[in-house]
Design a protein around this motif. Sequence first.
Motif: not given
Length: 255
Positions: A113-118, A143-157, A198-200
Amino acid sequence: MMKIIIANWKMNPQTLREARNIFQGIKKTAKKLKKVETIICPPFAYISNLKPQIPNLKIGSQNVFYEERGAFTGEISVWMLKDLGVRYAIIGHSERRALGETNEMINKKIKTALKAGLKVIFCVGENERDFEDKYFNFIKNEIDEGLKGIPRKFFSPPTGGLIIAYEPVWAISSAKNAQPDTPESAFRMAVFIRRMLMPIIGSEPARKIPILYGGSVGPENVAGFLQDMQGALVGSKSLNPKDFGEILKIANGIK
Ligand code: PGA
């Protein structure tokens, strides 16, 4: 900061006619409010028939599939949703987890979903409370397992697309003897979630991402939750335009 109020209609209502009526009722109120972002998540079948047409009203889906295309009978892809104008997706709702969705599947769905821009409304919540605060570890693991391996760029404002909805499963109105959490304990969890993110995802995004509360939210209790949290995920009360409109107005009035 704008409050975010999400309507999760679940598998309701049973006709397009009713869906249109509820939608129009909500839209009428949302149109007048400048300080609240309203996101309506109807069943897939109604999405193409509901047109928001105002800037602070958006459509979300209640689920997505983790593969982008192909032989997956009965599933809906992120690209189909995007093509219909969907901008948000609820992922990991406890009712889907109860049907067998695992943290691993949720992780794949969030990535796709994040990769598609949702923008992703990632639901977490413990099934029960214990007195030794072990449920904090349960949420940490989701949360750890749900967000595992997702590049940080998808979370940046400013483009970052993550919203967390903390929904204790026992507080959801369809649960037996459901009762809403208290604003204090929901906020305590929000602080914990922000710190563990924070660390994730990096400290800047972790400071900024909206953390919402869900579970038996109604006009009578929403103000308490909105004091310290950024919004609410509303189930049963979102099918009643009067109640939901009240919730929106209260959210709009919070400083
Ligand atoms: P509820 O549902 O408001 O009916 O408790 C919330 C949810 O399941 O998202």
